[in-house]
Scaffold this motif. Structure first.
Motif, mmCIF file in Angstrom:
data_model
loop_
_atom_site.group_PDB
_atom_site.id
_atom_site.type_symbol
_atom_site.label_atom_id
_atom_site.label_comp_id
_atom_site.label_asym_id
_atom_site.label_seq_id
_atom_site.Cartn_x
_atom_site.Cartn_y
_atom_site.Cartn_z
ATOM 1 N N LEU A 115 0.835 -1.199 0.000
ATOM 2 C CA LEU A 115 0.000 0.000 0.000
ATOM 3 C C LEU A 115 0.868 1.246 0.000
ATOM 4 N N VAL A 116 0.571 2.157 -0.925
ATOM 5 C CA VAL A 116 1.280 3.425 -1.015
ATOM 6 C C VAL A 116 0.269 4.558 -0.916
ATOM 7 N N ALA A 117 0.521 5.479 0.004
ATOM 8 C CA ALA A 117 -0.319 6.665 0.181
ATOM 9 C C ALA A 117 0.572 7.890 -0.034
ATOM 10 N N PRO A 118 0.728 8.341 -1.291
ATOM 11 C CA PRO A 118 1.705 9.391 -1.572
ATOM 12 C C PRO A 118 1.388 10.734 -0.915
ATOM 13 N N ASN A 119 0.137 11.087 -0.760
ATOM 14 C CA ASN A 119 -0.203 12.374 -0.151
ATOM 15 C C ASN A 119 0.160 12.424 1.325
ATOM 16 N N GLU A 120 0.087 11.277 1.995
ATOM 17 C CA GLU A 120 0.499 11.187 3.399
ATOM 18 C C GLU A 120 1.948 10.740 3.532
ATOM 19 N N ARG A 121 2.586 10.439 2.394
ATOM 20 C CA ARG A 121 3.978 10.021 2.337
ATOM 21 C C ARG A 121 4.228 8.766 3.177
ATOM 22 N N LYS A 122 3.381 7.753 2.952
ATOM 23 C CA LYS A 122 3.493 6.511 3.714
ATOM 24 C C LYS A 122 3.431 5.312 2.788
ATOM 25 N N VAL A 123 4.105 4.256 3.203
ATOM 26 C CA VAL A 123 4.103 2.983 2.479
ATOM 27 C C VAL A 123 4.058 1.867 3.518
ATOM 28 N N ARG A 124 3.345 0.813 3.184
ATOM 29 C CA ARG A 124 3.197 -0.303 4.134
ATOM 30 C C ARG A 124 3.067 -1.612 3.376
ATOM 31 N N ILE A 125 3.610 -2.657 3.945
ATOM 32 C CA ILE A 125 3.449 -4.012 3.425
ATOM 33 C C ILE A 125 2.698 -4.801 4.488
ATOM 34 N N GLU A 126 1.520 -5.320 4.122
ATOM 35 C CA GLU A 126 0.730 -6.178 5.005
ATOM 36 C C GLU A 126 0.932 -7.611 4.545
ATOM 37 N N VAL A 127 1.156 -8.500 5.490
ATOM 38 C CA VAL A 127 1.453 -9.882 5.163
ATOM 39 C C VAL A 127 0.566 -10.794 5.992
ATOM 40 N N GLY A 128 -0.163 -11.698 5.346
ATOM 41 C CA GLY A 128 -0.947 -12.694 6.068
ATOM 42 C C GLY A 128 -0.024 -13.629 6.830
ATOM 43 N N TYR A 129 -0.519 -14.164 7.930
ATOM 44 C CA TYR A 129 0.308 -15.023 8.782
ATOM 45 C C TYR A 129 0.873 -16.233 8.048
ATOM 46 N N GLY A 130 0.216 -16.679 7.015
ATOM 47 C CA GLY A 130 0.714 -17.821 6.266
ATOM 48 C C GLY A 130 2.008 -17.550 5.521
ATOM 49 N N LEU A 131 2.374 -16.271 5.391
ATOM 50 C CA LEU A 131 3.612 -15.905 4.686
ATOM 51 C C LEU A 131 4.685 -15.332 5.612
ATOM 52 N N GLU A 132 4.418 -15.325 6.903
ATOM 53 C CA GLU A 132 5.389 -14.727 7.824
ATOM 54 C C GLU A 132 6.764 -15.364 7.754
ATOM 55 N N GLY A 133 6.821 -16.639 7.409
ATOM 56 C CA GLY A 133 8.119 -17.302 7.324
ATOM 57 C C GLY A 133 8.996 -16.729 6.235
ATOM 58 N N SER A 134 8.425 -16.433 5.080
ATOM 59 C CA SER A 134 9.233 -15.912 3.977
ATOM 60 C C SER A 134 9.226 -14.389 3.919
#
Length: 195
Positions: free
Chosen positions: A115-134
């Protein structure tokens, strides 16, 4: 508790497009039931570019790569940009997207949102628990710090998004979440993105 998709998350947030810190977030079952309102950003495909940061060619290329990832490896990955976080923190906004969109296979919890929110100058990566290992927190922080932010600082949003997405895709390809013939849609999001 949401049965399908990203009911729980681990995530990395970097504010102001600089490496100001990482804050892993998880949602307890009680918290996941508190807000089930629809997200303001609607799921329209594997790439939801409301902020208009990608040109048509890049969007098509990225959507093709994301479809191939899901088909061959399992994880359901959506790249999203938004004009506004609607007054929420990026953590709350992305959690709402994850809950509302119900990404990932219900049995594997293998959804991802960049997720990129350019007006708020923020970026985030959300990861489901099934992918936490990688896609663990240190790896996601490195992708943001080394691949996304340098391009964003130069005003090259498309390049940053593509570089970050490509690194996430490469990592997920090394650790498939599906068994052979085990990628049938199980949620409305999966069925919508399958077309």
């Amino acid at each position: 508790m949401i049965e399908n998709g990203l009911a729980r998350f681990s995530a990395i947030t970097l504010s102001a497009f600089v490496m100001s810190g990482c804050s892993p977030t998880s949602v307890s079952p009680d918290e996941s039931e508190k807000d089930d309102t629809e997200p303001s950003l609607q799921l329209t495909g594997r790439v939801v570019d409301q902020a208009g940061l990608l040109d048509e060619e890049a969007e098509k290329l990225l959507a093709t790569r994301l479809a191939q990832l899901e088909r061959e490896t399992g994880p359901q990955f959506v790249v999203a940009t938004t004009d506004s976080l609607d007054g929420m923190s990026i953590a709350d906004y992305s959690l709402r997207l994850g809950r509302g969109w119900r990404l990932g296979h219900s049995k594997r919890d293998d959804g991802v949102i960049l997720l990129v929110a350019p007006n708020e100058r923020k970026v985030r990566i959300e990861v489901g628990y099934g992918l936490e290992g990688s896609l663990n927190d240190p790896f996601c922080a490195k992708v943001i710090r080394d691949n996304i932010l340098p391009e964003f600082r130069d005003g090259k949003f498309q390049e940053g998004i593509m570089a970050g997405a490509n690194n996430l895709i490469a990592k997920m390809q090394m650790s498939p979440t599906i068994e052979l013939n085990d990628n049938e849609p199980s949620t409305a999001s999966e069925e919508k993105l399958a077309s």
